[in-house]
Design a protein around this motif. Structure first.
Motif, PDB file in Angstrom:
ATOM      1  N   TYR A  92      -0.376  -8.196   5.835  1.00 11.73           N
ATOM      2  CA  TYR A  92      -0.001  -6.868   5.383  1.00 11.73           C
ATOM      3  C   TYR A  92      -1.082  -6.382   4.439  1.00 11.73           C
ATOM      4  O   TYR A  92      -1.639  -7.160   3.669  1.00 11.73           O
ATOM      5  CB  TYR A  92       1.340  -6.887   4.643  1.00 11.73           C
ATOM      6  CG  TYR A  92       1.531  -5.633   3.829  1.00 11.73           C
ATOM      7  CD1 TYR A  92       2.016  -4.488   4.427  1.00 11.73           C
ATOM      8  CD2 TYR A  92       1.128  -5.568   2.510  1.00 11.73           C
ATOM      9  CE1 TYR A  92       2.116  -3.307   3.715  1.00 11.73           C
ATOM     10  CE2 TYR A  92       1.221  -4.401   1.792  1.00 11.73           C
ATOM     11  CZ  TYR A  92       1.720  -3.262   2.401  1.00 11.73           C
ATOM     12  OH  TYR A  92       1.801  -2.099   1.699  1.00 11.73           O
ATOM     13  N   GLY A  93      -1.314  -5.092   4.470  1.00 15.83           N
ATOM     14  CA  GLY A  93      -2.234  -4.526   3.496  1.00 15.83           C
ATOM     15  C   GLY A  93      -3.483  -3.981   4.156  1.00 15.83           C
ATOM     16  O   GLY A  93      -3.609  -3.927   5.373  1.00 15.83           O
ATOM     17  N   SER A 124       6.166  -0.541   3.671  1.00 11.77           N
ATOM     18  CA  SER A 124       4.981  -0.862   2.895  1.00 11.77           C
ATOM     19  C   SER A 124       5.331  -1.025   1.427  1.00 11.77           C
ATOM     20  O   SER A 124       6.354  -0.532   0.954  1.00 11.77           O
ATOM     21  CB  SER A 124       3.915   0.235   3.042  1.00 11.77           C
ATOM     22  OG  SER A 124       4.287   1.392   2.303  1.00 11.77           O
ATOM     23  N   GLY A 404      -5.009  -8.659   3.882  1.00 13.91           N
ATOM     24  CA  GLY A 404      -4.040  -8.513   2.799  1.00 13.91           C
ATOM     25  C   GLY A 404      -4.080  -9.682   1.845  1.00 13.91           C
ATOM     26  O   GLY A 404      -4.562 -10.775   2.175  1.00 13.91           O
ATOM     27  N   HIS A 409      -0.590  -7.749  -4.275  1.00 15.51           N
ATOM     28  CA  HIS A 409       0.389  -6.666  -4.159  1.00 15.51           C
ATOM     29  C   HIS A 409       1.827  -7.094  -4.379  1.00 15.51           C
ATOM     30  O   HIS A 409       2.701  -6.228  -4.498  1.00 15.51           O
ATOM     31  CB  HIS A 409       0.249  -5.955  -2.805  1.00 15.51           C
ATOM     32  CG  HIS A 409       0.360  -6.840  -1.604  1.00 15.51           C
ATOM     33  ND1 HIS A 409      -0.675  -7.024  -0.716  1.00 15.51           N
ATOM     34  CD2 HIS A 409       1.376  -7.584  -1.127  1.00 15.51           C
ATOM     35  CE1 HIS A 409      -0.306  -7.836   0.250  1.00 15.51           C
ATOM     36  NE2 HIS A 409       0.939  -8.183   0.025  1.00 15.51           N
TER      37      HIS A 409
END
Length: 747
Positions: A92-93, A124, A404, A409
């Motif tokens: 992700y990312g 997200s 990611g 995050h």
């Protein structure tokens, strides 16, 4: 490359170039790059299984053949022994700007083709709350964010822009696939010069650029919903709201109005009520409401507001405020959720398709909201609520990450460390030794953008770019595609994954739909060879026509929205039916979730950095040059600093019950008292990895943030705000080791 040195220049047509690309020269051959495949010693010694040595173990170098043989066997063990539902494709990312070497597309294609699927994540970290809420109350998410109010409309039509959370240029400098022209600063300047008034509601003055000439309303963090309600209350009691628009284009106004007037709970949501909650004087609230009425008013709510507990409420209430003003669907007016949050928004769509890599079919139906990864790994089998459903966390044996950096995050990083310790195997593709790579069992070095060939572009920018490699791969680094192709061979799926194509053959294949789209419009359609030999091609774009929201305004019955009622839902019967106390059927004030106390007297704003894209290339020259004594820089008000004996340039320790970090401090009047701002993205750098809650000496605020969902509706990320204590750090300053490769030993 010139004489062996990388030179970086902005695109010649860009009126406001993005300096983040200046991170490339120092990053290209930095010591933080991963030179060859590695396997964690504990995994080699003990085999797959939970292990709290992750993150503090050393590594053993291996050849590509040996490491892929070993990983192939482990994937077969998990796939055939537990099923693909035991694999989490956590990638992700942000990743490569390219349309082919996009890491998430590559890994998802691999897991679908070679493993039969995987447990995925949805939504997200940036907009997890709004992505769930908006379809219930407004319709298609892209209708609101990408096919609505443009920057050209703001420059030409807006009379007043009320920006909750602002439109900071550091956010709109980036877009997936790149952006050729940064237009935001110029649009705000043209609007201001024309007479448009900008009003910024934020604890940070820098959330609008100087060119906007904005009035700054310093609002207490997470109190925006109360302020919006008080504005609407003033509009209603003074008869300034647009009754016709509310009756024609919304449902549920009468139910919400009773709540607003206090008929349901005994508390009118007026300016006097909002004053102590927001820190904004009642008279100022009333005056602001009167300024908005009758004007071409644009309400903007930033992503940051919904990255907090009860994050659905300001997004919903922003729509209600815009509806009460009757401006939704008008050029430069209405509701522009997240305008300025990213360079996708406020622009026109391309009129032809972009090159897109098929990810295949995922046979696993299970998923999690993206910000609930620690919950999933720590609590397999536990139920949770999401978007009206009661779901169950799967039991994950193997996590595969490519693209990611969750140690950037995600929230409560000490909890994330414990979560990653629970899996059997963690696999990471990385170009550098991020904290995520340091927790992996298999570390596979991948190339960076400058070292591979691709096509760059996004659906809201006309420039399609041939991305030719300018440097050879670092060490033994390989493209993700090459890694997955060789790994797929070990799982009997090479041909299915590659379809027999090389990288350039894939690029030509992916480019063909774009060429066909150009030809269908009667436009020049260069061959792939012609496209590849040039510097880029300008694609045609769709008209700036306000999209479905304008069409709905003009014909509510004939062009309904994609909501259950076909209208804007001030009251949602669907959401009300879910029965969630923390997100009922209309916007409500649920109290201030971030209340300072004697233990943690300051609210920390953990927002996005201006010198890098999230944590990407944190070791690059532009990012490193903005640090002080090697630490990330926090900002606080001089009066708050004086009360703690802190001076400009000091190193400070920020801490709460979840963890602690060091940062340098800059004192400024451009921040609300009682608030400290520390951007995200400094690589997690624990001083003592053996401790339960080690001190991050580099300044990563996510050692401090809470790992809980926004509500039972969306389960979005709440990483924007938390409460902390702060003190001057007077001890021996630990060295920064975030970029140093870990210890590598012999087999």
């Amino acid at each position: 490359m010139k004489d062996g040195e990388l030179q970086v220049r902005s695109h010649p047509g860009d009126p406001d170039p993005n300096e983040v690309i200046q991170n490339f020269p120092a990053a290209l051959r930095h010591r933080a790059r991963i030179a060859g495949p590695m396997v964690r010693r504990g995994w080699l010694e003990n085999g797959p299984g939970p292990d709290d040595r992750r993150g503090r173990d050393d590594y053993v170098p291996m050849s590509w053949t040996a490491v892929l043989d070993l990983l192939g066997k482990e994937l077969l063990r998990v796939r055939d022994g537990f099923g693909p539902g035991a694999i989490f494709g956590g990638s992700y990312g942000w990743a490569s700007a390219g349309r082919f070497h996009h890491a998430q597309s590559q890994i998802h294609r691999f897991l679908n083709v070679a493993c039969g699927g995987y447990v995925k994540s949805v939504n997200s970290y940036s907009s997890g709350s709004s992505q769930v809420l908006v379809p219930h109350i407004i319709g298609e998410y892209e209708d609101l964010t990408k096919r609505n109010v443009s920057w050209d409309q703001v420059a030409e039509h807006s009379d007043i822009v009320l920006a909750f959370g602002g439109m900071a240029l550091k956010n709109s400098m980036v877009a997936g696939g790149g952006v050729s022209k940064h237009v935001e600063r110029g649009a705000m300047q043209r609007a201001a010069e024309r007479g448009c008034a900008f009003v910024l509601v934020s604890p940070l003055r820098a959330d609008l650029p100087d060119e906007a000439q904005a009035q700054w309303i310093s609002c207490a963090p997470a109190s925006d919903t109360a302020l919006m309600m008080a504005i609407v209350h003033t509009l209603v009691v003074e008869g300034l709201h647009d009754r016709g628009f509310l009756e024609r284009c919304t449902v549920g106004w009468s139910i919400f109005e009773r709540y607003l007037r206090g008929e349901t709970d005994g508390q009118p949501k007026d300016a006097a009520w909002a004053e102590p909650l927001t820190g904004v004087a009642a008279a100022e609230i009333v005056a602001l409401a009167r300024r908005l009425a009758g004007k071409r008013a644009l309400i903007v709510v930033s992503h940051s507001l919904q990255r907090a507990e009860h994050g659905e409420q300001p997004v919903w209430m922003g729509m209600v405020l815009a509806a009460a003003l009757g401006q939704i669907g008008l050029p430069g007016g209405g509701y522009a959720y997240a305008l300025g949050a990213i360079a996708y928004y406020g622009r026109r769509f391309n009129a032809v398709p972009l090159p897109t890599l098929s990810q295949g079919r995922n046979c696993v139906r299970d998923f999690i909201p993206v910000a609930r990864v620690s919950d999933m790994l720590l609590n397999p089998g536990r139920t949770y609520r999401y978007n009206g459903e009661t779901r169950t966390y799967p039991e994950i044996k193997l996590v595969y990450w490519a693209g990611g950096n969750p140690f950037h995050h995600h929230q409560d990083l000490n909890r994330l460390r414990k979560a990653f310790a629970r899996v059997d195997t963690l696999v990471v593709h990385e170009l550098a030794w991020t904290a995520t790579a340091r927790h992996a069992d298999f570390v596979l070095p991948c190339t960076m953008t400058l070292e591979r060939e691709d096509i760059g572009g996004n659906s809201n920018d006309p420039l399609l770019v041939p991305m030719r490699s300018v440097a050879p791969p670092y060490g033994q680094a390989r493209d993700d595609y090459e890694i997955f192709a060789d790994l797929a061979e070990r799982l009997g799926a090479r041909e299915a994954f590659t379809e027999g194509r090389s990288v350039l053959e894939w690029l030509e294949h992916l480019y063909q739909p774009t060429r066909d789209g150009l030809a269908a419009l009667g436009l020049p359609a260069p061959s792939f060879a012609e496209f590849w030999a040039n510097e880029g091609y300008e694609l045609p774009q769709q008209p700036d026509d306000g999209g479905n929201l304008r069409a709905f305004r003009e014909d509510p019955e004939g062009r309904p929205l994609a909501t259950p009622s076909g209208k804007l839902e001030i009251y949602s019967e669907t959401i009300a039916s879910f029965g969630e106390a923390d997100c009922p059927g209309h916007p409500v004030w649920l109290g201030a979730p971030y209340q300072p106390d004697e233990t943690t007297p300051y609210v920390l704003v953990a927002n996005q950095p201006r010198t890098r894209l999230h944590s990407q290339l944190d070791f690059g020259g532009h990012s490193a040059g903005a640090k002080h004594r090697g630490r990330e820089v926090a900002r606080m008000h001089p009066e708050d600093a004086a009360a703690r004996g802190i001076q400009d340039g000091d190193i400070i320790r920020l801490f709460n019950s979840r963890g602690a970090c060091l940062a340098a401090v800059v004192l400024t009047q451009d921040i609300r008292r009682g608030v400290i701002q520390l951007p995200t993205g400094a690589w997690y750098d624990p001083a003592d990895r053996d401790e339960d809650k080690p001190l991050c000496v580099h300044g990563n605020p996510n050692v401090l943030t809470r790992d809980i969902g926004t509500s039972a509706l969306a389960q979005g990320c709440t990483g924007q705000l938390t409460t902390v204590q702060v003190e001057r750090f007077d001890g021996n300053l630990p060295p920064i080791q975030a970029y140093d490769p870990p210890v590598a030993g012999a087999t």
